[in-house]
Design an enzyme around this catalytic site. Structure first.
Site, mmCIF file in Angstrom:
data_model
loop_
_atom_site.group_PDB
_atom_site.id
_atom_site.type_symbol
_atom_site.label_atom_id
_atom_site.label_comp_id
_atom_site.label_asym_id
_atom_site.label_seq_id
_atom_site.Cartn_x
_atom_site.Cartn_y
_atom_site.Cartn_z
ATOM 1 N N ARG A 1 -36.591 -23.632 -45.863
ATOM 2 C CA ARG A 1 -37.859 -23.341 -45.196
ATOM 3 C C ARG A 1 -38.852 -22.828 -46.223
ATOM 4 N NH1 ARG A 1 -36.638 -26.221 -41.666
ATOM 5 N NH2 ARG A 1 -36.350 -25.769 -39.465
ATOM 6 N N HIS B 1 -41.128 -33.256 -45.135
ATOM 7 C CA HIS B 1 -40.237 -32.549 -44.199
ATOM 8 C C HIS B 1 -39.432 -33.536 -43.342
ATOM 9 C CE1 HIS B 1 -39.673 -28.564 -41.803
ATOM 10 N NE2 HIS B 1 -38.564 -29.296 -41.827
HETATM 11 N N1 LIG Z 1 -35.826 -29.921 -44.317
HETATM 12 C C1 LIG Z 1 -35.259 -30.320 -43.204
HETATM 13 O O1 LIG Z 1 -35.518 -31.410 -42.717
HETATM 14 C C2 LIG Z 1 -34.236 -29.436 -42.550
HETATM 15 C C3 LIG Z 1 -33.432 -29.961 -41.524
HETATM 16 C C4 LIG Z 1 -32.436 -29.170 -40.979
HETATM 17 C C5 LIG Z 1 -32.252 -27.869 -41.452
HETATM 18 N N2 LIG Z 1 -33.055 -27.393 -42.418
HETATM 19 C C6 LIG Z 1 -32.865 -26.011 -42.935
HETATM 20 O O2 LIG Z 1 -31.495 -25.786 -43.122
HETATM 21 C C7 LIG Z 1 -31.163 -24.550 -42.519
HETATM 22 C C8 LIG Z 1 -29.692 -24.488 -42.226
HETATM 23 O O3 LIG Z 1 -29.353 -25.311 -41.127
HETATM 24 P P1 LIG Z 1 -27.868 -25.282 -40.551
HETATM 25 O O4 LIG Z 1 -27.857 -26.071 -39.298
HETATM 26 O O5 LIG Z 1 -26.911 -25.626 -41.641
HETATM 27 O O6 LIG Z 1 -27.734 -23.713 -40.217
HETATM 28 P P2 LIG Z 1 -26.415 -22.863 -40.007
HETATM 29 O O7 LIG Z 1 -25.303 -23.739 -39.560
HETATM 30 O O8 LIG Z 1 -26.806 -21.701 -39.161
HETATM 31 O O9 LIG Z 1 -26.046 -22.349 -41.472
HETATM 32 C C9 LIG Z 1 -26.794 -21.393 -42.153
HETATM 33 C C10 LIG Z 1 -26.021 -21.003 -43.413
HETATM 34 O O10 LIG Z 1 -26.814 -20.069 -44.148
HETATM 35 C C11 LIG Z 1 -25.999 -18.919 -44.433
HETATM 36 N N3 LIG Z 1 -26.827 -17.708 -44.470
HETATM 37 C C12 LIG Z 1 -27.705 -17.260 -43.540
HETATM 38 N N4 LIG Z 1 -28.242 -16.094 -43.930
HETATM 39 C C13 LIG Z 1 -27.679 -15.791 -45.121
HETATM 40 C C14 LIG Z 1 -27.807 -14.707 -46.027
HETATM 41 N N5 LIG Z 1 -28.641 -13.690 -45.782
HETATM 42 N N6 LIG Z 1 -27.075 -14.719 -47.146
HETATM 43 C C15 LIG Z 1 -26.220 -15.740 -47.411
HETATM 44 N N7 LIG Z 1 -26.046 -16.798 -46.594
HETATM 45 C C16 LIG Z 1 -26.774 -16.823 -45.462
HETATM 46 C C17 LIG Z 1 -25.035 -18.842 -43.282
HETATM 47 O O11 LIG Z 1 -23.913 -18.022 -43.651
HETATM 48 P P3 LIG Z 1 -22.686 -17.833 -42.643
HETATM 49 O O12 LIG Z 1 -21.962 -19.168 -42.660
HETATM 50 O O13 LIG Z 1 -21.878 -16.767 -43.241
HETATM 51 O O14 LIG Z 1 -23.257 -17.537 -41.291
HETATM 52 C C18 LIG Z 1 -24.687 -20.328 -43.099
HETATM 53 O O15 LIG Z 1 -23.715 -20.731 -44.030
HETATM 54 C C19 LIG Z 1 -32.102 -24.471 -41.314
HETATM 55 O O16 LIG Z 1 -32.224 -23.169 -40.819
HETATM 56 C C20 LIG Z 1 -33.378 -24.961 -41.949
HETATM 57 O O17 LIG Z 1 -33.965 -23.905 -42.680
HETATM 58 C C21 LIG Z 1 -34.024 -28.141 -42.979
#
Ligand SMILES: NC(=O)c1ccc[n+]([C@@H]2O[C@H](COP(=O)([O-])OP(=O)(O)OC[C@H]3O[C@@H](n4cnc5c(N)ncnc54)[C@H](OP(=O)(O)O)[C@@H]3O)[C@@H](O)[C@H]2O)c1
Length: 326
Positions: free
Chosen positions: A241, A289
């Site tokens: 993000r 994006h």
């Molecule tokens: N550019 C795009 O098109 C696009 C598309 C989709 C997603 N995204 C981005 O990708 C992100 C992740 O998506 P997701 O579905 O994979 O989310 P998710 O399943 O909730 O995974 C988030 C990951 O980040 C880790 N995390 C969160 N806060 C942290 C911290 N303070 N320190 C260390 N690790 C931390 C979490 O750790 P834990 O496993 O320990 O909880 C988890 O491994 C989205 O929130 C968005 O920002 C971008």
């Protein structure tokens, strides 16, 4: 009317009014074939003035205008068309008592993995240089320093997206490491966890991939201080993000030669303003994006399944956790 049985209106703000028929037909298809409890939804456009706000049960949204969700008094589920929830939770009035489901489809994770593979290989082989040379009709064979097997990719965030991306780049031969809040155990991938292990993790990353959610803890994680911990010559793939990245710090590190290149998919202002320096930076590739946009059909399948689970009294997949902030 307020009885729960009669509340079947799903208000949609994703893809614009033109997309409503497509959402309606995909949701009806998946209700008929695999998620029967989601049958009979009355799918309506977000700005349909004939919809009484009190009759809305579900809202499927991308960047709802602040205050709009709070004005739906009988809302039962909020469905985010993105994997992140920040486009909803930045509205201080969003109804916190209503469960919020993030779109975490396997298709989006696959597409994210493809993007990360594409970007990593393009950085490894300096694709931008070939594109530049082609524009100048200049045939100049050049060598790049490394191959995947002697390049380390580090993934910040090992959730649905990060894990799939890690598996896929590892399949290309990259040495792959990951960092998350809680420690993971993944085959062939060294896993780091928590703030105390961040420095040691960053020090190894020839290519750093950001796949974290936007939270107060991850804010500005890609700032000068942390970029300076990467090895000299490292590159960045930013698909998290905009709040993670201090763009001026990235630009400075690219301009002074400390970093070698970057893919950036997310920006503070989208669409990216015409005068933004990223458009013309010789070491940056901008994408709009779209790293992991899943098809409407697959998102409809996912949402029909989550509405059906909710109607059965089960816990849907992808529920936003307000304490963690993602
Ligand atoms: N550019 C795009 O098109 C696009 C598309 C989709 C997603 N995204 C981005 O990708 C992100 C992740 O998506 P997701 O579905 O994979 O989310 P998710 O399943 O909730 O995974 C988030 C990951 O980040 C880790 N995390 C969160 N806060 C942290 C911290 N303070 N320190 C260390 N690790 C931390 C979490 O750790 P834990 O496993 O320990 O909880 C988890 O491994 C989205 O929130 C968005 O920002 C971008």
């Amino acid at each position: 009317m307020t009885s729960q049985e009669k509340l079947r209106i799903l208000l949609v703000k994703s893809g614009g009014e033109a997309a409503i028929d497509e959402w309606r037909s995909h949701l009806a298809h998946f209700a008929a074939t695999e998620s029967p409890e989601a049958a009979g939804l009355d799918v309506r456009w977000w700005n349909d003035a004939s919809v009484p706000p009190e009759d809305v049960a579900y809202a499927l949204v991308w960047q709802p205008e602040p205050g709009r969700l709070a004005a739906l008094p009988n809302l039962r589920l909020i469905l985010s068309t993105a994997a992140g929830a920040d486009h909803i939770t930045t509205d201080p009035t969003w109804p916190r008592h209503v469960p919020l489901i993030r779109a975490v489809t396997p298709e989006a994770a696959q597409r994210m993995g493809e993007y990360v593979c594409m970007a990593s290989l393009a950085l490894l082989r300096d694709l931008k240089r070939s594109v530049r040379q082609q524009a100048e009709r200049r045939w100049n064979s050049f060598e790049t320093e490394r191959s995947a097997t002697d390049t380390c990719i580090g993934i910040l965030g090992l959730g649905t997206m990060g894990m799939r991306a890690a598996e896929m780049v590892r399949g290309l031969g990259f040495r792959t490491i990951g960092w998350s809040r809680s420690r993971k155990a993944l085959d062939g991938i060294a896993c780091y966890a928590g703030d105390v292990e961040l420095q040691g993790f960053l020090a190894q990353c020839d290519i750093l991939v950001c796949l974290l959610p936007a939270t107060s803890e991850t804010d500005a994680i890609l700032s000068a201080e942390h970029l300076a911990l990467l090895p000299r010559g490292a590159a960045l793939v930013h698909v998290g993000r905009s709040s993670h990245l201090r763009f001026d710090d990235l630009r400075a590190a690219l301009d002074n030669g400390y970093l070698s290149g970057a893919f950036v998919d997310v920006f503070e202002q989208e669409p990216l303003p015409q005068d933004h320096p990223a458009w013309t930076h010789e070491k940056i590739i901008v994408t709009p994006h779209n790293a992991a946009v899943a098809s409407r059909r697959m998102r409809a399948k996912f949402f029909a399944a989550q509405i059906a689970a909710f109607e059965r009294g089960e816990s849907p997949v992808g529920i936003y956790n307000a304490v963690r902030g993602y």
